[in-house]
Design a protein around this motif. Structure first.
Motif, mmCIF file in Angstrom:
data_model
loop_
_atom_site.group_PDB
_atom_site.id
_atom_site.type_symbol
_atom_site.label_atom_id
_atom_site.label_comp_id
_atom_site.label_asym_id
_atom_site.label_seq_id
_atom_site.Cartn_x
_atom_site.Cartn_y
_atom_site.Cartn_z
ATOM 1 N N THR A 31 -16.604 -0.028 -0.060
ATOM 2 C CA THR A 31 -15.246 -0.492 0.227
ATOM 3 C C THR A 31 -14.255 0.668 0.114
ATOM 4 O OG1 THR A 31 -15.786 -2.685 -0.616
ATOM 5 C CG2 THR A 31 -13.456 -2.141 -0.393
ATOM 6 N N TYR A 33 -10.054 1.625 0.654
ATOM 7 C CA TYR A 33 -8.704 1.085 0.770
ATOM 8 C C TYR A 33 -7.727 2.207 1.120
ATOM 9 C CZ TYR A 33 -10.833 -2.098 -2.767
ATOM 10 O OH TYR A 33 -11.657 -2.935 -3.495
ATOM 11 N N TYR A 35 -3.633 2.575 0.636
ATOM 12 C CA TYR A 35 -2.427 1.988 0.079
ATOM 13 C C TYR A 35 -1.239 2.906 0.379
ATOM 14 C CZ TYR A 35 -5.039 -1.249 -2.982
ATOM 15 O OH TYR A 35 -5.850 -2.244 -3.484
ATOM 16 N N GLN A 37 2.455 3.847 -1.407
ATOM 17 C CA GLN A 37 3.227 3.690 -2.628
ATOM 18 C C GLN A 37 4.599 4.325 -2.440
ATOM 19 O OE1 GLN A 37 1.652 5.505 -6.246
ATOM 20 N NE2 GLN A 37 2.677 3.956 -7.507
ATOM 21 N N GLN A 41 7.523 2.124 -7.064
ATOM 22 C CA GLN A 41 6.882 0.855 -6.729
ATOM 23 C C GLN A 41 5.377 0.929 -6.947
ATOM 24 O OE1 GLN A 41 8.598 -1.982 -5.686
ATOM 25 N NE2 GLN A 41 10.391 -0.750 -6.242
ATOM 26 N N GLY A 42 4.748 -0.230 -6.945
ATOM 27 C CA GLY A 42 3.301 -0.272 -7.021
ATOM 28 C C GLY A 42 2.671 -0.041 -5.659
ATOM 29 N N PRO A 43 1.400 0.290 -5.638
ATOM 30 C CA PRO A 43 0.713 0.480 -4.354
ATOM 31 C C PRO A 43 0.675 -0.820 -3.545
ATOM 32 C CG PRO A 43 -0.569 1.412 -6.173
ATOM 33 C CD PRO A 43 0.518 0.597 -6.784
ATOM 34 N N ARG A 48 -8.103 -2.416 4.356
ATOM 35 C CA ARG A 48 -9.315 -2.364 3.516
ATOM 36 C C ARG A 48 -10.528 -2.438 4.422
ATOM 37 N NH1 ARG A 48 -12.150 -6.849 1.027
ATOM 38 N NH2 ARG A 48 -10.409 -8.175 1.656
ATOM 39 N N ASP A 56 -9.318 -6.343 6.183
ATOM 40 C CA ASP A 56 -7.967 -6.771 5.838
ATOM 41 C C ASP A 56 -6.995 -5.702 6.308
ATOM 42 O OD1 ASP A 56 -6.294 -7.868 2.749
ATOM 43 O OD2 ASP A 56 -5.574 -7.657 4.800
ATOM 44 N N LEU A 91 -2.184 6.518 -0.594
ATOM 45 C CA LEU A 91 -3.302 6.577 -1.526
ATOM 46 C C LEU A 91 -4.558 5.988 -0.898
ATOM 47 C CD1 LEU A 91 -1.400 5.214 -4.631
ATOM 48 C CD2 LEU A 91 -2.368 7.501 -4.489
ATOM 49 N N SER A 95 -14.461 1.537 -3.823
ATOM 50 C CA SER A 95 -15.166 0.758 -4.835
ATOM 51 C C SER A 95 -16.479 0.278 -4.233
ATOM 52 C CB SER A 95 -14.329 -0.436 -5.294
ATOM 53 O OG SER A 95 -14.225 -1.401 -4.258
ATOM 54 N N ALA A 103 -11.912 0.001 -8.710
ATOM 55 C CA ALA A 103 -11.419 0.834 -7.618
ATOM 56 C C ALA A 103 -10.948 2.166 -8.180
ATOM 57 C CB ALA A 103 -10.286 0.134 -6.886
ATOM 58 N N PHE A 105 -9.006 5.769 -7.360
ATOM 59 C CA PHE A 105 -8.017 6.300 -6.439
ATOM 60 C C PHE A 105 -8.109 7.813 -6.306
ATOM 61 C CE2 PHE A 105 -5.000 2.934 -5.330
ATOM 62 C CZ PHE A 105 -5.404 1.924 -6.184
ATOM 63 N N GLY A 106 -7.751 8.296 -5.139
ATOM 64 C CA GLY A 106 -7.531 9.717 -4.949
ATOM 65 C C GLY A 106 -6.144 10.098 -5.433
ATOM 66 N N GLN A 107 -5.812 11.382 -5.326
ATOM 67 C CA GLN A 107 -4.513 11.863 -5.803
ATOM 68 C C GLN A 107 -3.380 11.531 -4.843
ATOM 69 O OE1 GLN A 107 -5.041 16.064 -6.806
ATOM 70 N NE2 GLN A 107 -5.174 15.439 -8.946
#
Lengths: 114, 110
Positions: A31, A33, A35, A37, A41-43, A48, A56, A91, A95, A103, A105-107
């Motif tokens: 999987t 993703y 995102y 950001q 704020q949140g991602p 996906r 998705d 981002l 997963s 999950a 995350f990358g930088q």
């Protein structure tokens, strides 16, 4: 073990120009993703993938954003043309598809559109 | 529509204090509730996660409390240290679909 690798780390472009981001997930993770950001704020999920299939993409602005995950491994997210409001950190995370759903995350890629 | 509501937006505590960050969700189908820690210029890193069949989970100095009936969960950081200063995000979801809160900026003063 290498984590999620993203490039470039930073990108500054003029509005209306195209831009592309690349992501290589953790080996074995089905999987992937993307995102976005915004500052403070949140991602927010853009798209996906489960293996090669985008399962998705309801939040992906399809008029200007596109993504692909050929061979079910690395992925590219493209924006064409970029707008001022696209300035954000993009981002990538990955997963396993089943079992543990941690999950990683990358930088991220910080995009500035001027 | 905000799937996960997080508070407070920012938090300042003294070293050794116990900051508490709260989250609430609406979708009763959610079955996975992770917390992420993010330092400036870095991607979020998974800190701890809980499933709705338990009310509490501890990992080191980090504890999640989960209240299924209230649809709320919280993160407690015991004996907080200046190195814990970061932004914390809660998330909730089902399967591989997650929604993140808006984040809490934590500052631990030496």
């Amino acid at each position: 073990e290498a984590g999620v690798v993203q490039s470039p780390r930073y990108k500054i472009i003029e509005k209306k120009q195209p831009v592309a981001f690349w992501c290589n997930p953790i080996s074995g993770h089905n999987t992937l993703y993307w995102y976005r950001q915004n500052l403070g704020q949140g991602p927010e999920l853009l798209i996906r993938y489960e293996n090669e299939e985008a399962v998705d993409d309801s939040q992906l602005p399809k008029d200007r954003f596109s993504a692909e995950r050929l061979k079910g491994v690395d992925s590219t997210l493209k924006i064409q043309p970029a707008e001022l409001g696209d300035s954000a950190v993009y981002l990538c995370a990955s997963s396993f598809l089943t079992g543990e759903r941690k999950a990683f995350f990358g930088q991220g890629t910080r995009l500035t559109v001027v | 529509q905000q799937q996960v509501k997080q508070s407070p937006q920012s938090l300042i505590v003294q070293k050794g204090g116990i900051p508490i960050i709260n989250c609430a969700y609406e979708n009763t189908a959610f079955d996975y509730f992770p917390w992420y820690q993010q330092f400036p210029g870095k991607g979020p890193a998974l800190l701890i996660a809980i499933r709705p069949d338990v009310s509490e989970k501890k990992e080191g100095r980090f504890t999640i409390s989960f209240n299924k009936s209230a649809k709320q969960f919280s993160l407690h950081i015991m004996d907080s240290q200046p190195g814990d200063s970061a932004t914390y995000f809660c998330a909730a979801g089902r399967g591989n679909q997650f929604y993140f809160g808006t984040g809490t900026s934590l500052t631990v003063i030496p």
